[in-house]
Every structure is written in structure tokens, then in C-alpha cells.
Design a protein around this motif. Sequence first.
Motif, PDB file in Angstrom:
ATOM      1  N   THR A 102       3.971  11.139  -1.716  1.00 38.60           N
ATOM      2  CA  THR A 102       4.310  12.947  -1.786  1.00 38.60           C
ATOM      3  C   THR A 102       5.349  13.644  -3.115  1.00 38.60           C
ATOM      4  O   THR A 102       5.370  14.227  -3.119  1.00 38.60           O
ATOM      5  CB  THR A 102       4.280  13.165  -0.837  1.00 38.60           C
ATOM      6  N   ASP A 103       5.344  12.358  -4.053  1.00 34.88           N
ATOM      7  CA  ASP A 103       6.716  12.699  -5.062  1.00 34.88           C
ATOM      8  C   ASP A 103       5.786  13.451  -6.260  1.00 34.88           C
ATOM      9  O   ASP A 103       6.620  13.538  -7.526  1.00 34.88           O
ATOM     10  CB  ASP A 103       7.683  11.795  -5.121  1.00 34.88           C
ATOM     11  N   GLY A 104       4.619  12.887  -6.014  1.00 35.23           N
ATOM     12  CA  GLY A 104       3.287  13.357  -7.414  1.00 35.23           C
ATOM     13  C   GLY A 104       3.143  12.185  -8.462  1.00 35.23           C
ATOM     14  O   GLY A 104       2.123  12.279  -9.600  1.00 35.23           O
ATOM     15  N   THR A 105       4.442  10.868  -8.368  1.00 33.66           N
ATOM     16  CA  THR A 105       4.341   9.904  -9.443  1.00 33.66           C
ATOM     17  C   THR A 105       2.895   9.211  -9.853  1.00 33.66           C
ATOM     18  O   THR A 105       3.212   8.530 -10.604  1.00 33.66           O
ATOM     19  CB  THR A 105       5.228   9.487  -9.640  1.00 33.66           C
ATOM     20  N   LEU A 106       2.545   8.972  -8.393  1.00 33.16           N
ATOM     21  CA  LEU A 106       1.382   7.792  -8.252  1.00 33.16           C
ATOM     22  C   LEU A 106      -0.259   8.727  -7.792  1.00 33.16           C
ATOM     23  O   LEU A 106      -0.328   9.456  -6.865  1.00 33.16           O
ATOM     24  CB  LEU A 106       1.575   6.867  -7.546  1.00 33.16           C
ATOM     25  N   ALA A 107      -1.441   8.789  -8.314  1.00 33.34           N
ATOM     26  CA  ALA A 107      -2.356   9.305  -7.543  1.00 33.34           C
ATOM     27  C   ALA A 107      -3.370   8.306  -7.697  1.00 33.34           C
ATOM     28  O   ALA A 107      -4.063   7.215  -8.686  1.00 33.34           O
ATOM     29  CB  ALA A 107      -2.834  10.398  -8.665  1.00 33.34           C
ATOM     30  N   THR A 134       1.145  -1.467  -0.096  1.00 37.41           N
ATOM     31  CA  THR A 134       0.129   0.352  -0.035  1.00 37.41           C
ATOM     32  C   THR A 134       0.653   1.032  -0.126  1.00 37.41           C
ATOM     33  O   THR A 134       2.237   1.483   0.390  1.00 37.41           O
ATOM     34  CB  THR A 134      -0.845   0.123   1.031  1.00 37.41           C
ATOM     35  N   GLU A 135      -0.166   1.801  -0.112  1.00 32.52           N
ATOM     36  CA  GLU A 135       1.025   3.774  -0.213  1.00 32.52           C
ATOM     37  C   GLU A 135      -0.081   4.458   0.597  1.00 32.52           C
ATOM     38  O   GLU A 135      -1.582   4.296   0.276  1.00 32.52           O
ATOM     39  CB  GLU A 135       1.353   4.472  -1.622  1.00 32.52           C
ATOM     40  N   ARG A 136       0.619   5.216   0.979  1.00 34.16           N
ATOM     41  CA  ARG A 136       0.168   6.785   2.147  1.00 34.16           C
ATOM     42  C   ARG A 136      -0.080   8.153   0.940  1.00 34.16           C
ATOM     43  O   ARG A 136       1.370   8.368   0.469  1.00 34.16           O
ATOM     44  CB  ARG A 136       0.641   7.029   2.709  1.00 34.16           C
ATOM     45  N   ALA A 181      -4.181   3.609   0.132  1.00 31.12           N
ATOM     46  CA  ALA A 181      -4.650   2.895  -1.065  1.00 31.12           C
ATOM     47  C   ALA A 181      -3.164   1.522  -1.284  1.00 31.12           C
ATOM     48  O   ALA A 181      -2.106   1.737  -1.615  1.00 31.12           O
ATOM     49  CB  ALA A 181      -4.798   3.520  -2.037  1.00 31.12           C
ATOM     50  N   GLU A 182      -3.795   0.492  -2.175  1.00 29.65           N
ATOM     51  CA  GLU A 182      -3.455  -0.538  -2.752  1.00 29.65           C
ATOM     52  C   GLU A 182      -2.159  -0.299  -3.814  1.00 29.65           C
ATOM     53  O   GLU A 182      -2.833   1.320  -4.638  1.00 29.65           O
ATOM     54  CB  GLU A 182      -3.431  -1.973  -3.056  1.00 29.65           C
TER      55      GLU A 182
END
Length: 88
Positions: free
Chosen positions: A27-32, A4-6, A54-55
Amino acid sequence: MAETERLWLVERTYDDKGLISLAYATTDGTLARRMERAPIAVERSGGVTAAVEAERDELTAVEDEDRRERYAHEATRMAERHDPDERV
């Protein structure tokens, strides 16, 4: 167990049908992750939180460089100013 990612809230818009569109990003803006919610669903859930977990397979890559930079800036700002479960 899936990784998962925050993600932090970076965008909130309202459409002409009254739906609330939320965008959360790393926080690096690469995934949303984008999601739409009816106002009553947001109200019943207690509101919108500053962050979600989120997974990784639910996330999309942010291809547009300007959007990626904007998301990184806003996600970092949210992470610095809010607790993840804080209602915003």
C-alpha cells in the motif's frame, strides 16, 4: 519462517500472446511483485484475487517515483474496497 507482505492488485495487462501480466504492490507502493499467467491457469485457479501474500525475498523495489505513487494509490484503493480473497 520467512517474512511475508500483503500485496494488492495494482495492474493487469494482456500481451499479444494472450498472457495476463499481474502486478501486486504494497500500500505504500515501495515493493511489488509481477507475475504472468496463461488465461486457462487463471480460469482454473478461480480467477485473480484482490490481494496475495508473498515472501519479502520475492519482491522488487519500485524505483520509479511516478510508478511508486500510482501503485500506492491503487493498492490503497483496492485494500479499502475489497477483501483480500475477493475475486476481481
